[in-house]
Design an enzyme around this catalytic site. Structure first.
Site, PDB file in Angstrom:
ATOM      1  N   THR A  39      13.228 -35.845   2.034  1.00  0.00           N
ATOM      2  CA  THR A  39      12.272 -35.408   3.053  1.00  0.00           C
ATOM      3  C   THR A  39      10.825 -35.530   2.602  1.00  0.00           C
ATOM      4  O   THR A  39       9.906 -35.511   3.421  1.00  0.00           O
ATOM      5  CB  THR A  39      12.526 -33.936   3.447  1.00  0.00           C
ATOM      6  OG1 THR A  39      12.352 -33.102   2.294  1.00  0.00           O
ATOM      7  CG2 THR A  39      13.935 -33.762   3.992  1.00  0.00           C
ATOM      8  N   CYS A  43       9.225 -26.881  -1.447  1.00  0.00           N
ATOM      9  CA  CYS A  43       9.425 -25.557  -0.842  1.00  0.00           C
ATOM     10  C   CYS A  43       9.450 -24.476  -1.907  1.00  0.00           C
ATOM     11  O   CYS A  43       9.626 -24.746  -3.098  1.00  0.00           O
ATOM     12  CB  CYS A  43      10.756 -25.508  -0.088  1.00  0.00           C
ATOM     13  SG  CYS A  43      11.014 -26.828   1.125  1.00  0.00           S
ATOM     14  N   CYS A  47      12.965 -20.542   0.797  1.00  0.00           N
ATOM     15  CA  CYS A  47      12.807 -21.255   2.066  1.00  0.00           C
ATOM     16  C   CYS A  47      14.099 -21.209   2.889  1.00  0.00           C
ATOM     17  O   CYS A  47      15.198 -21.412   2.362  1.00  0.00           O
ATOM     18  CB  CYS A  47      12.412 -22.711   1.807  1.00  0.00           C
ATOM     19  SG  CYS A  47      12.084 -23.645   3.329  1.00  0.00           S
ATOM     20  N   ARG A  50      17.526 -25.797   5.651  1.00  0.00           N
ATOM     21  CA  ARG A  50      18.873 -26.169   5.226  1.00  0.00           C
ATOM     22  C   ARG A  50      18.879 -26.532   3.741  1.00  0.00           C
ATOM     23  O   ARG A  50      18.000 -27.248   3.258  1.00  0.00           O
ATOM     24  CB  ARG A  50      19.353 -27.353   6.065  1.00  0.00           C
ATOM     25  CG  ARG A  50      20.751 -27.823   5.730  1.00  0.00           C
ATOM     26  CD  ARG A  50      21.131 -28.989   6.628  1.00  0.00           C
ATOM     27  NE  ARG A  50      22.446 -29.509   6.320  1.00  0.00           N
ATOM     28  CZ  ARG A  50      23.009 -30.544   6.923  1.00  0.00           C
ATOM     29  NH1 ARG A  50      22.337 -31.180   7.897  1.00  0.00           N
ATOM     30  NH2 ARG A  50      24.212 -30.950   6.593  1.00  0.00           N
ATOM     31  N   ARG A  72       4.621 -33.219  -0.178  1.00  0.00           N
ATOM     32  CA  ARG A  72       3.730 -32.405   0.657  1.00  0.00           C
ATOM     33  C   ARG A  72       4.386 -31.039   0.885  1.00  0.00           C
ATOM     34  O   ARG A  72       5.610 -30.899   0.796  1.00  0.00           O
ATOM     35  CB  ARG A  72       3.455 -33.088   1.998  1.00  0.00           C
ATOM     36  CG  ARG A  72       4.677 -33.249   2.879  1.00  0.00           C
ATOM     37  CD  ARG A  72       4.349 -34.001   4.175  1.00  0.00           C
ATOM     38  NE  ARG A  72       5.490 -34.042   5.077  1.00  0.00           N
ATOM     39  CZ  ARG A  72       6.485 -34.902   4.990  1.00  0.00           C
ATOM     40  NH1 ARG A  72       6.492 -35.808   4.030  1.00  0.00           N
ATOM     41  NH2 ARG A  72       7.480 -34.863   5.861  1.00  0.00           N
ATOM     42  N   CYS A  74       5.972 -27.739   2.490  1.00  0.00           N
ATOM     43  CA  CYS A  74       6.843 -27.447   3.624  1.00  0.00           C
ATOM     44  C   CYS A  74       6.082 -26.573   4.621  1.00  0.00           C
ATOM     45  O   CYS A  74       5.457 -25.583   4.252  1.00  0.00           O
ATOM     46  CB  CYS A  74       8.088 -26.713   3.124  1.00  0.00           C
ATOM     47  SG  CYS A  74       9.156 -26.062   4.429  1.00  0.00           S
ATOM     48  N   CYS A  77       8.013 -22.766   5.073  1.00  0.00           N
ATOM     49  CA  CYS A  77       7.874 -21.659   4.121  1.00  0.00           C
ATOM     50  C   CYS A  77       6.487 -21.552   3.503  1.00  0.00           C
ATOM     51  O   CYS A  77       6.202 -20.591   2.783  1.00  0.00           O
ATOM     52  CB  CYS A  77       8.919 -21.764   3.011  1.00  0.00           C
ATOM     53  SG  CYS A  77       8.687 -23.172   1.896  1.00  0.00           S
TER      54      CYS A  77
END
Length: 357
Positions: A39, A43, A47, A50, A72, A74, A77
């Site tokens: 992704t 995080c 968080c 999933r 980058r 999230c 969270c």
């Protein structure tokens, strides 16, 4: 390639940080962050997104390191901002101040509106942070104002209105529960109140147990039985102290049994009296399980007052119910023993005994 992925997954699965991610452990927030290759985001451990596959996870000490690696933050969270636990603690601390300053107890809906939460969510968050409900906290604040006014020599009528009561009936009903006596008796220093007590012996030395009609109000431990009785007299200078009879000796035996074997629990009503802040601290102490410890800093954070570490220590020192309110389970941040009202060696013995059971 598949073999390389399997090796990476095994190493990641063995990492304790991966266990924290799987558990969404909020206590790990700030200790590290994790990034997901598929992704491109990083995080905080708690968080709610999933849980990724372990072979796609990479750990970083800080968000800055993750950014330099090309990830980058999230949006769910916000790993670079305050954690959800911190947000909740700050919100509840603000609500506590609102309750303390209100002339009459605010309604749950009013508090929820101030915190921008639903009433149900606010109730759950408030109890998780402080260990008590907004209503119970408001009652403790009202009782504190009542005690303060009476201690300063105010008339019962003045104390009634200063505490925010609209009717005398409700005031007198609450006074019996929160003061353990009538408001007039409390103002007079406990005059006419009967307190039963008895002094016994346990593995920690002399032990004094005292009770009002509401429950056990003092458990004092020391080397000198006479000093313990004087301590009780100083607490209730004008109360009628009555030496325990055979029935009360059974109460003392129950307390001594709890001191010797903490896992038995103490199935006796308690008459706990303190300020609203002290009550919050003592409630947090009672939630520390036997065999575990917490630091003063952790307790301050749990009650939504992270800067009040010294005040937490003061509340522990003011605890009148040794072992029943387990202030012995609070230690320094480095795990070392700190001051204990009934002696550091007793604290060490209690902790060792609980750890062994």
């Amino acid at each position: 390639m598949s073999r390389r992925i399997e090796v990476r997954a095994a190493v990641t699965a063995a990492d304790p940080r991966w266990a924290a991610v799987q558990a969404r452990d909020a206590t790990a927030d700030g200790a590290f962050c994790y990034a997901v290759r598929t992704t491109g985001v990083y995080c905080r451990p708690s968080c709610a997104a999933r849980t990724p596959r372990p072979e796609n996870v990479e750990f970083f000490a800080t968000g800055e390191e993750a950014v330099r690696a090309g990830y980058r933050a999230c949006r769910r969270c916000s790993p670079d901002g305050p954690s959800l636990a911190q947000q909740h603690a700050e919100a509840v601390a603000a609500l506590c101040r609102q309750i303390e300053q209100a002339e009459t107890p605010p309604m749950l809906e009013e508090l929820a509106h101030s915190a921008n939460m639903s009433p149900f969510h606010l109730h759950r968050v408030f109890k998780a942070v402080t260990g008590t409900t907004p209503r119970a906290y408001a009652k403790a604040c009202r009782a504190e104002r009542m005690r303060t006014k009476l201690d300063r020599g105010a008339t019962v009528t003045d104390a009634l209105y200063a505490a925010g009561y609209g009717s005398s009936g409700r005031f007198y009903a609450d006074a019996g529960r929160t003061l353990g006596m009538t408001a007039g008796s409390y103002r007079a220093g406990g005059v006419r109140q009967q307190i039963r007590f008895a002094v016994g012996q346990c593995s920690l030395g002399a032990i004094l147990v005292a009770s009002t009609a509401l429950g056990v109000c003092a458990i004092l431990i020391g080397d000198d039985p006479d000093a313990l009785v004087r301590d009780l007299q100083d607490r209730f200078p004008r109360a009628e102290l009555i030496g325990g009879d055979a029935d009360y000796e059974r109460v003392v035996a129950t307390v001594v049994g709890f001191v010797e074997v903490p896992k038995l629990g103490l199935d006796l009503p308690l008459d706990v009296r303190g300020t609203a802040f002290q009550m919050r601290v003592w409630q947090a102490l009672q939630e520390i399980p036997a065999g575990a410890t917490a630091s003063y800093t952790e307790i301050a954070r749990r009650i939504g007052a992270p800067a009040a570490v010294r005040a937490v220590a003061g509340a522990c020192a003011a605890n009148p119910l040794a072992v029943a309110i387990p202030c012995h389970r609070v230690v320094r941040s480095d795990g070392g023993m700190s001051g204990y009202r009934w002696g550091v060696e007793r604290k060490r013995l209690l902790l060792a005994r609980e750890a062994a059971q």
